[in-house]
Design a protein around this motif. Structure first.
Motif, mmCIF file in Angstrom:
data_model
loop_
_atom_site.group_PDB
_atom_site.id
_atom_site.type_symbol
_atom_site.label_atom_id
_atom_site.label_comp_id
_atom_site.label_asym_id
_atom_site.label_seq_id
_atom_site.Cartn_x
_atom_site.Cartn_y
_atom_site.Cartn_z
ATOM 1 N N PRO A 72 0.596 -1.185 0.343
ATOM 2 C CA PRO A 72 0.046 0.400 0.354
ATOM 3 C C PRO A 72 0.741 1.317 -0.336
ATOM 4 C CG PRO A 72 -0.372 -1.347 1.772
ATOM 5 C CD PRO A 72 0.504 -2.232 0.649
ATOM 6 N N PHE A 73 2.189 1.206 0.539
ATOM 7 C CA PHE A 73 2.884 2.572 0.973
ATOM 8 C C PHE A 73 3.320 2.731 -0.652
ATOM 9 C CE2 PHE A 73 7.513 4.541 1.363
ATOM 10 C CZ PHE A 73 6.946 5.296 2.050
ATOM 11 N N THR A 74 4.014 1.456 -0.985
ATOM 12 C CA THR A 74 4.716 1.568 -2.187
ATOM 13 C C THR A 74 3.498 2.259 -3.492
ATOM 14 O OG1 THR A 74 5.886 0.388 -1.937
ATOM 15 C CG2 THR A 74 6.057 -0.018 -4.522
ATOM 16 N N VAL A 75 2.484 1.126 -3.598
ATOM 17 C CA VAL A 75 1.757 1.796 -4.285
ATOM 18 C C VAL A 75 0.483 3.218 -4.907
ATOM 19 C CG1 VAL A 75 -1.384 1.420 -5.124
ATOM 20 C CG2 VAL A 75 0.397 -0.990 -4.712
ATOM 21 N N ASP A 76 0.547 3.893 -2.986
ATOM 22 C CA ASP A 76 0.565 5.108 -2.479
ATOM 23 C C ASP A 76 1.315 6.490 -2.726
ATOM 24 O OD1 ASP A 76 -1.732 4.045 -2.549
ATOM 25 O OD2 ASP A 76 -2.520 3.542 -0.485
ATOM 26 N N ARG A 77 2.188 5.868 -2.434
ATOM 27 C CA ARG A 77 3.234 7.245 -2.042
ATOM 28 C C ARG A 77 3.485 7.608 -3.103
ATOM 29 N NH1 ARG A 77 8.770 4.497 -1.636
ATOM 30 N NH2 ARG A 77 8.439 3.565 -3.282
ATOM 31 N N ASP A 78 3.047 7.784 -4.772
ATOM 32 C CA ASP A 78 3.026 9.207 -5.175
ATOM 33 C C ASP A 78 2.053 9.222 -5.638
ATOM 34 O OD1 ASP A 78 6.049 9.357 -4.973
ATOM 35 O OD2 ASP A 78 6.386 7.278 -6.574
ATOM 36 N N GLN A 79 0.816 9.970 -5.217
ATOM 37 C CA GLN A 79 -0.631 9.654 -5.709
ATOM 38 C C GLN A 79 -0.869 10.252 -4.575
ATOM 39 O OE1 GLN A 79 -1.585 8.387 -8.242
ATOM 40 N NE2 GLN A 79 0.737 7.166 -8.773
ATOM 41 N N PRO A 80 -2.111 11.429 -5.326
ATOM 42 C CA PRO A 80 -2.835 12.198 -3.925
ATOM 43 C C PRO A 80 -3.629 11.611 -3.661
ATOM 44 C CG PRO A 80 -3.403 12.378 -6.992
ATOM 45 C CD PRO A 80 -2.377 11.685 -6.134
ATOM 46 N N ARG A 81 -3.478 12.074 -2.208
ATOM 47 C CA ARG A 81 -4.362 11.191 -0.580
ATOM 48 C C ARG A 81 -5.128 12.641 -0.126
ATOM 49 N NH1 ARG A 81 0.575 8.683 0.903
ATOM 50 N NH2 ARG A 81 0.375 10.724 2.937
ATOM 51 N N PRO A 82 -6.544 11.961 -1.709
ATOM 52 C CA PRO A 82 -7.896 13.328 -1.360
ATOM 53 C C PRO A 82 -8.943 12.768 -0.533
ATOM 54 C CG PRO A 82 -8.050 12.232 -3.326
ATOM 55 C CD PRO A 82 -6.373 11.510 -3.117
ATOM 56 N N LEU A 83 -8.949 14.140 0.722
ATOM 57 C CA LEU A 83 -9.886 13.450 1.757
ATOM 58 C C LEU A 83 -10.970 14.398 1.508
ATOM 59 C CD1 LEU A 83 -7.820 13.095 5.018
ATOM 60 C CD2 LEU A 83 -8.526 11.233 3.816
#
Length: 286
Positions: free
Chosen positions: A158-169
């Protein structure tokens, strides 16, 4: 992903879709029974997203996810939008949709510290710390069957997949999936405040398992590794309302038992339940 399908006694168009927590196989929830008239599809091992299963017979999907399984469920439904409208309820246990995040997930420093400890040389100590106490020996033995690399790769994905992706809330991929979240007050992995932050922003109601039961009373921990809470009126012959929390570096057996049993209506086999509770009390008493 790995999968296990358990059909109901009669053909049905209702499915319980369960995403397990990190590192664990179906043995973690083998003591739970299904509501009558529902099939079960249990998923685990999130090193890949691959899944071969025919969802076409199902009109209703009841979604349940534990810890990392929440992240995996969001990811799955983002890729299978045609199934989203069939979800009639979604219950999240001990986690959020962002696996690693200082505000709404596992703090990044804790995440990296955990990875540092997950080595071949430290594996036996790591597993004992994660699954301390003979109450969980069945889980310990099961986890020991998986390679250190497999556990590492699943934990880091999950860290690798999401690391460079925006994390909108709020998280768009989670819209329409979750109707209730349960948060363990003694969660040592995803801080309860981070879970509360996430679900509040998502607009999903959340509670702590004991909020739905009687006020708990603490029992002495076993070597600082295990904390158990029982309702003050608990008796051996009654269904338990226990909150189980492993107090080491990882919370691998959180409030799953009480949350699932009390809220989802999934029945725990009485004999298995009482054996587990007897073992737990024996651990705590000495």
């Amino acid at each position: 992903m790995e999968q296990l399908f358990r059909p109901a006694s009669e053909p049905t168009d209702r499915l319980v879709l369960y995403f397990n927590g990190w590192a664990l196989s179906p043995i973690a929830v083998e003591h739970l029974g299904l509501p009558e008239g529902q099939d079960l599809l249990l998923l685990w091992d999130y090193r890949t997203d691959a899944l071969d299963f025919d969802f076409s017979p199902y009109r209703e999907i009841r979604l349940v996810a534990w810890s990392m399984g929440i992240w995996a469920a969001d990811r799955f439904f983002a890729k299978h939008e045609e199934l989203r409208s069939r979800v009639v309820s979604g219950t999240a246990l001990a986690g959020t949709g962002y696996q690693v995040d200082d505000a709404v997930g596992i703090p990044e420093a804790f995440f990296h510290k955990t990875l540092e400890g997950l080595t071949e040389e430290n594996r036996e100590r790591f597993d004992r710390h994660m699954l301390g106490g003979k109450t969980y020996r069945h889980l310990y033995e099961e986890v020991r069957q998986r390679s250190t690399k497999a556990l590492y790769d699943e934990f880091v994905r999950p860290f690798t997949v999401d690391r460079d992706q925006p994390r909108p809330l709020p998280k768009p991929a989670a819209f329409g999936l979750w109707s209730k979240a349960f948060i363990g007050e003694d969660d040592r992995v995803v801080p309860p405040t981070n879970q509360e932050n996430y679900w509040r922003i998502q607009g999903v109601p959340f509670t702590h398992p004991q909020d739905a039961a009687l006020p708990p009373r603490p029992l002495p921990p076993l070597g600082g590794a295990l904390v158990a809470q029982f309702p003050s009126s608990y008796k051996r012959h009654e269904p338990p309302s226990a909150l189980l929390a492993e107090g080491g570096s990882l919370l691998i057996v959180p409030q799953l038992l009480s949350a699932v049993e009390l809220v989802f209506g999934l029945d725990v086999d009485r004999q298995v339940r009482e054996e587990r509770l007897d073992e737990l009390v024996s651990d705590l008493e000495g």
